[in-house]
Design a protein around this motif. Structure first.
Motif, mmCIF file in Angstrom:
data_model
loop_
_atom_site.group_PDB
_atom_site.id
_atom_site.type_symbol
_atom_site.label_atom_id
_atom_site.label_comp_id
_atom_site.label_asym_id
_atom_site.label_seq_id
_atom_site.Cartn_x
_atom_site.Cartn_y
_atom_site.Cartn_z
ATOM 1 N N ALA A 37 4.379 -19.801 64.351
ATOM 2 C CA ALA A 37 4.724 -19.541 65.752
ATOM 3 C C ALA A 37 6.234 -19.522 65.958
ATOM 4 C CB ALA A 37 4.086 -20.593 66.640
ATOM 5 N N ILE A 38 6.935 -20.444 65.315
ATOM 6 C CA ILE A 38 8.383 -20.484 65.553
ATOM 7 C C ILE A 38 9.115 -19.436 64.726
ATOM 8 C CG2 ILE A 38 8.376 -22.875 66.333
ATOM 9 C CD1 ILE A 38 9.479 -23.759 63.770
ATOM 10 N N GLY A 39 8.362 -18.576 64.044
ATOM 11 C CA GLY A 39 8.986 -17.374 63.477
ATOM 12 C C GLY A 39 9.104 -17.330 61.965
ATOM 13 N N LYS A 52 7.554 -16.178 53.673
ATOM 14 C CA LYS A 52 8.100 -17.536 53.450
ATOM 15 C C LYS A 52 6.978 -18.561 53.391
ATOM 16 C CE LYS A 52 12.868 -17.710 54.022
ATOM 17 N NZ LYS A 52 13.725 -17.203 55.080
ATOM 18 N N ALA A 65 6.653 -12.117 64.072
ATOM 19 C CA ALA A 65 7.226 -13.381 63.585
ATOM 20 C C ALA A 65 8.745 -13.343 63.711
ATOM 21 C CB ALA A 65 6.816 -13.623 62.140
ATOM 22 N N ALA A 66 9.329 -12.221 63.299
ATOM 23 C CA ALA A 66 10.788 -12.106 63.371
ATOM 24 C C ALA A 66 11.259 -12.143 64.820
ATOM 25 C CB ALA A 66 11.225 -10.810 62.693
ATOM 26 N N ARG A 110 9.767 -13.571 67.397
ATOM 27 C CA ARG A 110 9.653 -14.947 67.903
ATOM 28 C C ARG A 110 10.810 -15.797 67.395
ATOM 29 N NH1 ARG A 110 4.081 -14.299 66.462
ATOM 30 N NH2 ARG A 110 4.434 -15.488 64.546
ATOM 31 N N GLY A 111 11.101 -15.643 66.113
ATOM 32 C CA GLY A 111 12.177 -16.439 65.516
ATOM 33 C C GLY A 111 13.517 -16.185 66.182
ATOM 34 N N GLU A 145 16.531 -28.577 62.362
ATOM 35 C CA GLU A 145 17.249 -27.629 61.507
ATOM 36 C C GLU A 145 16.327 -26.524 60.978
ATOM 37 O OE1 GLU A 145 18.294 -29.211 57.736
ATOM 38 O OE2 GLU A 145 20.178 -28.118 57.592
ATOM 39 N N TYR A 146 15.024 -26.853 60.883
ATOM 40 C CA TYR A 146 14.069 -25.955 60.210
ATOM 41 C C TYR A 146 14.181 -24.473 60.614
ATOM 42 C CZ TYR A 146 9.672 -23.973 58.567
ATOM 43 O OH TYR A 146 8.740 -23.162 57.975
ATOM 44 N N PRO A 147 14.164 -24.139 61.928
ATOM 45 C CA PRO A 147 14.212 -22.709 62.283
ATOM 46 C C PRO A 147 15.504 -22.028 61.828
ATOM 47 C CG PRO A 147 13.687 -24.068 64.196
ATOM 48 C CD PRO A 147 14.071 -25.001 63.111
ATOM 49 N N VAL A 182 17.047 -22.656 59.065
ATOM 50 C CA VAL A 182 16.974 -22.427 57.622
ATOM 51 C C VAL A 182 15.940 -21.359 57.306
ATOM 52 C CG1 VAL A 182 16.514 -23.504 55.393
ATOM 53 C CG2 VAL A 182 17.497 -24.856 57.234
ATOM 54 N N MET A 183 14.740 -21.561 57.832
ATOM 55 C CA MET A 183 13.616 -20.726 57.414
ATOM 56 C C MET A 183 13.503 -19.441 58.216
ATOM 57 S SD MET A 183 12.234 -22.354 54.930
ATOM 58 C CE MET A 183 10.484 -22.156 54.662
ATOM 59 N N VAL A 184 14.093 -19.421 59.383
ATOM 60 C CA VAL A 184 13.909 -18.242 60.219
ATOM 61 C C VAL A 184 15.210 -17.455 60.364
ATOM 62 C CG1 VAL A 184 13.103 -17.404 62.443
ATOM 63 C CG2 VAL A 184 12.059 -19.442 61.442
ATOM 64 N N ASN A 226 18.286 -18.337 58.879
ATOM 65 C CA ASN A 226 19.129 -18.346 57.679
ATOM 66 C C ASN A 226 20.613 -18.523 57.957
ATOM 67 O OD1 ASN A 226 19.120 -18.463 55.012
ATOM 68 N ND2 ASN A 226 18.552 -16.318 54.633
#
Lengths: 415, 216
Positions: A317-319, A324, B80-81, B83-84, B107-109, B111-113, B115
């Motif tokens: 959900a958060i993208g 990944k 997904a992109a 939303r991110g 921090e997660y978004p 790093v993983m979304v 970058n």
């Protein structure tokens, strides 16, 4: 990428007991395979060395058709002098041949004046025989343990025969044989030593000097039944054999009727079948390892995906991209496999060292007190580890794919 | 320009035997502002609407444009992109990653979304943790935090990517009144936290009344 590994490792740590169990299962499989390979390959090597170095040689050259009827030791299939000379020339010129021994082989009667039995005799040039079969001296359990045991007029008697006949070192015996023309001749010998048996055909033969053999068989000129050849690098024996075969074919007068045949030890000794069986067993044990890794990783990863559906929904959900999410689970499987492989390899190497220190001895057939020295080729270690890691990735692929295909909305609703 | 434009939006859930019409011909337009709540009783379609706006679900009919993008045309990866980049989520039950610390969760978004590189990431996370008053708890795992603290972290996580829109589905449902009030106040008034983002949240009737009472 580093972050992926960090999250994967934390996730594995979350279920400590489960991860530890999986890792230990994989490690157990790796240990089993590596120790098995180490023991069997050293056993194989030891046995092959035992056979080739004590009587067979790494390869042999005969006249065509001799090996097919070797049970009767046919004198009419010996290499005639010109042929023997051609073979000797080829052998001498090959840099990969370290030594060779020419032999006259024949079946004979062996008598100690009280009893008579049959015996297979090799007439050899002692220096050549001891060079081509370096373990010859160590096989002599009683009496003269050098080339002097095969001076003219002396015989080395195989242990089983000596025991049965009550023959001792120093006794006088008679060897009687029929030559290829059908005439019978005998010659007295002094027993110079008792020869311990070796595994396989030819492991229970008696030995005399080549000239004595020529005398018994009334050969005017030297005929040779076989050349036993020792090569410098055992690993290249097949290539050396092929090379010799080509050279011998070139030396033949008529290239369509080459009178020579080259056989490697594996074509001559039934132990080659045992060696093949060992390889087959190793293959199946490796298949078992693959099954262990596949099932344990698949199980753990399916559980991981099932238990973390909401988490997967949240990160989707958060993208987080499907790719990944896929990587995240693949990395988890990879880490499990890698850790299992590393732990397994380290423990297996430890066990192999301990086995070496404890000097395990075993008996195989007539060969006694063979010391097992398990060792493992680096290539085996690498291939087992790579196999575990690849199978871990394969096993994680399906659950990881499932995770990456989840609809975030459904995953978030999951209870 | 409107941030969200919905026209004749409908959503029908089909189960084995029954069809449930969750939304029927809903049209609205939301300008970029600061705080908006969908308020209604349970089952009135608040969450469904929020899921559609958040590109988590596709409408059965009508059109929907969010931050200039036609939501219906986005495939899985593009959604997904999108939303991110554009949307932050705050969930009813916080949905923090249990294996990551408070800091790492925020921090997660990044790093993983998105970058982002480490320096900028750290600065942004610390700034937001400070704004939600969680700087001193940043190394704790979610398990070691109270409900209110978890929701603060979740709000920081939703805002760290600097989204155009933050969607909060019943963000206070699992919290006591006092904490719920604080959380709503955080999201509603603290511009240091919300920046430019439009906040849309769903609330059950009672909660809103209490929030409004408490907050004025």
């Amino acid at each position: 990428m580093g972050k992926l590994f960090q999250i994967a490792l934390r996730n594995l740590r979350r279920y400590k007991r489960r991860s530890a169990l999986t890792i230990s299962l994989i490690a157990f499989g790796v240990i089993f395979v590596l120790v098995f390979v180490a023991i069997t390959s050293s056993f194989k090597e030891l046995m092959i060395r035992q056979i080739t170095d004590s009587y067979l040689g790494d390869l042999q050259v005969h006249r065509r058709g001799y090996v097919a009827s070797i049970e009767t030791l046919p004198l009419n299939l010996n290499l005639i002098p010109q042929q023997a000379a051609a073979v000797e020339k080829v052998l001498r010129e090959n840099p990969e041949v370290s030594a060779y021994s020419e032999r006259i082989k024949f079946g004979a009667m062996f008598s100690n004046f009280a009893e008579t039995t049959n015996i297979r005799i090799n007439g050899v040039v002692p220096e050549m025989e001891f060079a081509a079969c370096p373990q010859m001296a160590s096989r002599i359990s009683e009496g003269e343990k050098s080339v002097r045991a095969l001076e003219k007029g002396k015989v080395l008697v195989p242990a089983l025969l000596a025991r049965g006949m009550g023959t001792k070192v120093g006794d006088t015996v008679v060897v009687v044989a029929t030559n290829k023309d059908g005439s019978v001749n005998g010659k007295p010998f002094v027993v110079s030593g008792i020869l311990e048996s070796a595994t396989g055909p030819g492991g229970r033969d008696g030995y005399i000097h080549l000239e004595d053999a020529m005398e018994i068989l009334r050969m005017a000129q030297k005929e040779v039944s076989e050349f036993a050849v020792n090569v410098k690098a055992m690993g290249r024996v097949d290539r050396v054999a092929a090379n010799l075969e080509a050279k011998l074919a070139a030396a033949a007068k008529d290239p369509k009727k080459v009178p020579f045949q080259v056989h490697t030890w594996s074509q001559l000794s039934p132990f080659a079948n045992i060696a093949n069986m060992i390889d087959l067993m190793t293959f199946f044990i490796k298949l078992m390892l693959i099954a262990i890794v596949l099932i344990s990783i698949l199980n753990v990863m399916i559980m991981a995906v099932y238990e973390r559906v909401r988490e997967i929904g949240t990160i989707a959900a958060i993208g987080t991209s499907p790719r990944k999410i896929l990587s995240l689970f693949l990395v988890e499987g990879f880490c499990l496999g890698l850790t299992g492989a590393v732990v397994g390899v380290l423990l297996a190497l430890g066990i192999i060292v301990v086995l070496n220190l404890s000097k395990l001895s075993f008996t195989f057939g007539q060969a006694k007190d063979l010391i097992l020295a398990p060792n493992i080729a680096p290539l085996e270690v690498v291939s087992a580890s790579v196999m575990v890691i690849v199978v871990s990735l394969l096993a994680s692929a399906q659950p990881a794919y499932k995770a990456s295909r989840m609809e975030p909305i459904d995953a978030l609703r999951h209870v | 320009m409107s941030l969200i434009t919905a026209q004749s939006l409908s959503k029908t859930y089909a189960t084995d035997s029954v069809e449930v019409k969750a939304l029927q011909a809903v049209s609205f337009e939301i300008q970029a502002g600061s705080f908006l709540s969908f308020v209604g009783p349970s089952g009135s379609g608040k969450t469904t609407l929020l899921n559609l706006v958040g590109c988590l679900d596709k409408p059965s009919g009508g059109s929907l444009e969010v931050a200039g993008a036609d939501v219906l045309r986005l495939d899985r990866r593009a959604a997904a992109a999108f939303r991110g980049e554009n949307i932050g989520f705050v969930f009813q039950s916080f949905n923090l990653m249990p294996v990551l610390t408070a800091f790492e969760n925020v921090e997660y978004p990044l790093v993983m979304v998105q970058n982002l590189h480490a320096g900028e990431r750290r600065a942004r996370v610390l700034e937001l943790l400070d704004a939600v008053g969680m700087s001193d708890q940043k190394d704790k795992l979610p398990d070691q935090l109270s409900g209110g603290q978890k929701q603060r972290i979740a709000i920081a996580r939703a805002l760290v990517t600097r989204p155009k829109l933050v969607l909060a589905d019943e963000p206070t449902a699992n919290l006591d009144h006092e904490t719920a009030y604080t959380i709503i106040r955080l999201m509603k008034n603290d511009t240091r936290i919300i920046g430019e983002a439009e906040i849309v949240c769903t609330l059950e009737d009672g909660k809103l009344v209490r929030c409004e009472e408490a907050h004025g």
